[in-house]
Design an enzyme around this catalytic site. Structure first.
Site, PDB file in Angstrom:
ATOM      1  N   LYS A  54      -3.224   1.631  10.355  1.00  0.00           N
ATOM      2  CA  LYS A  54      -1.877   2.534   9.974  1.00  0.00           C
ATOM      3  C   LYS A  54      -1.630   3.735  11.130  1.00  0.00           C
ATOM      4  O   LYS A  54      -0.753   3.717  11.366  1.00  0.00           O
ATOM      5  CB  LYS A  54      -1.811   2.865   8.516  1.00  0.00           C
ATOM      6  CG  LYS A  54      -1.415   2.203   7.713  1.00  0.00           C
ATOM      7  CD  LYS A  54      -2.092   2.343   5.764  1.00  0.00           C
ATOM      8  CE  LYS A  54      -1.972   1.251   5.689  1.00  0.00           C
ATOM      9  NZ  LYS A  54      -2.474   1.066   4.055  1.00  0.00           N
ATOM     10  N   GLN A  98      -4.417   6.567   0.052  1.00  0.00           N
ATOM     11  CA  GLN A  98      -5.530   4.414   0.072  1.00  0.00           C
ATOM     12  C   GLN A  98      -6.227   3.996  -1.068  1.00  0.00           C
ATOM     13  O   GLN A  98      -7.260   5.433  -0.954  1.00  0.00           O
ATOM     14  CB  GLN A  98      -6.733   4.722   1.926  1.00  0.00           C
ATOM     15  CG  GLN A  98      -7.093   3.163   1.829  1.00  0.00           C
ATOM     16  CD  GLN A  98      -5.351   2.112   2.145  1.00  0.00           C
ATOM     17  OE1 GLN A  98      -4.850   2.860   3.380  1.00  0.00           O
ATOM     18  NE2 GLN A  98      -5.591   1.134   2.018  1.00  0.00           N
ATOM     19  N   ASP A 121       4.392   5.168   0.265  1.00  0.00           N
ATOM     20  CA  ASP A 121       4.108   4.071  -0.391  1.00  0.00           C
ATOM     21  C   ASP A 121       4.906   4.183  -2.245  1.00  0.00           C
ATOM     22  O   ASP A 121       4.597   2.954  -2.185  1.00  0.00           O
ATOM     23  CB  ASP A 121       2.671   4.533  -0.942  1.00  0.00           C
ATOM     24  CG  ASP A 121       1.847   3.897   0.201  1.00  0.00           C
ATOM     25  OD1 ASP A 121       1.870   2.420   0.557  1.00  0.00           O
ATOM     26  OD2 ASP A 121       0.558   4.056  -0.263  1.00  0.00           O
TER      27      ASP A 121
END
Ligand code: NDP
Length: 309
Positions: A54, A98, A121
């Protein structure tokens, strides 16, 4: 007849190009550089690889990447305090924590601490609610990537029978909602579904996200269906020799003979997830600055497609 392979790598690459173009316009025209903060707690090797990828791709498209690696013993209070700082940092337009977090964290509580306008997200309950009510949300990256692949393959999805196998908050549920917003007739299947084979055979669009290697055999696929395989499973050869390989939740060789189009694993949904994360960061940056959102990227947003009446 064998299926067409849906090339997620190529599609992700064109999204990244579009993101990079928009980043240049923001830098030159507005003196704004979009920034993505990624927070990793603990030392899960798979998560470390994801975070590295990422960060690398964030920099490649010209954005700022802020990596925060915290030890596994970090307390929930310390993590939430960091999120609070990122929420108020004007250089940060997207925040990603994460998952999975180590066991002593309440993930819902931690995600709830992220400013919803920076929740790239799309897991914050505010964004979940906005998505379910057809309003402007930040949409979870993996299902958004699946939707883009489906539109790329099929064009208008209106009226198609779609089956989503798996009902997790991060893939299955938002996927079902995106398909519904695109006017599909949607069935959301799970481990208690009766006669899953028959349910799958009814699908013109079959999206599978169960986390079980090659669970869906070809004879569960309707001839000509479009199959999106979200699963990423690492398996070793039966004799334990050789390198582990990645397979999806669909038995690719048998489904390939029946489906009209299918995503491979790897090279299907996986690359789309990070590309959509970058796109979401640019979108979040534009929204917070009151600037027009990138046209090509917003064209695939669900709120643009909900037909009313
Ligand atoms: P979860 O474990 O959170 O959810 C799995 C879902 O599958 C559950 O809803 C479960 O049903 C259902 N399920 C499990 N077994 C069966 C069965 N035998 N029959 C029918 N349904 C079943 O997984 P995720 O959604 O997080 O991930 C799914 C897969 O997608 C994994 O392989 C993961 O690695 C992959 N993934 C890939 C991403 C990418 O970027 N390509 C991103 C995210 C995930 P129930 O609710 O009833 O228990």
């Amino acid at each position: 007849m064998s299926a067409k392979i849906i090339d997620g790598r190529a599609c992700a690459s064109s999204i990244r190009e579009e993101v990079a173009d928009h980043v240049v316009r923001l830098k030159v025209g507005q003196a704004i550089t979009p920034g993505l903060a990624v927070v990793l707690v603990g030392e899960d090797p798979a998560s470390e690889v994801y975070v590295r990828n990422k960060s690398r791709q964030t920099v490649e498209v010209g954005m700022n990447s802020f990596e925060h690696k915290l030890p596994a013993e970090t307390s929930e209070g310390e993590l939430v305090a960091l999120i609070g700082q990122l929420n108020t940092d004007p250089a940060v337009h997207g925040i990603l924590v994460q998952l999975p977090l180590p066991d002593h964290f309440d993930s819902d509580f931690v995600i709830g601490a992220i400013d919803p306008t920076k929740d790239v997200d799309g897991f914050h309950v505010s964004n979940v609610g906005l998505l379910w009510t057809g309003q402007k949300a930040l949409v979870p990256c993996t299902p958004l990537g699946c939707l883009i692949l489906l539109r790329y393959q099929l064009g208008d999805l209106s009226g198609l029978n779609a089956v989503v196998v798996g009902r997790s908050n991060i893939v299955g549920k938002p996927m079902a909602q995106l398909l519904l917003a695109d006017n599909c007739t949607v069935t959301l299947a799970h481990s208690r579904t009766r006669d899953l084979a028959a349910v799958c055979r009814s699908a013109e669009i079959l999206v599978v996200a169960v986390g079980r290697p090659q669970m869906i055999p070809g004879d569960w696929v309707r001839p000509g269906a479009t199959v999106i395989d979200v699963g990423i499973n690492r398996i070793v050869a039966p004799n334990g020799v050789g390198k582990p390989r990645l397979v999806g939740d669909v038995n690719f060789p048998s489904a390939f003979e029946i489906a009209g189009a299918i995503t491979p694993v790897p090279g299907g949904v996986g690359p789309m997830t990070i590309a959509c994360l970058l796109a979401n960061t640019v979108t979040a940056c534009c929204r917070v600055n009151g600037l027009p959102e990138p046209e090509g990227l917003t064209a695939c947003r669900p709120e643009r497609r909900v037909a009313r009446g």
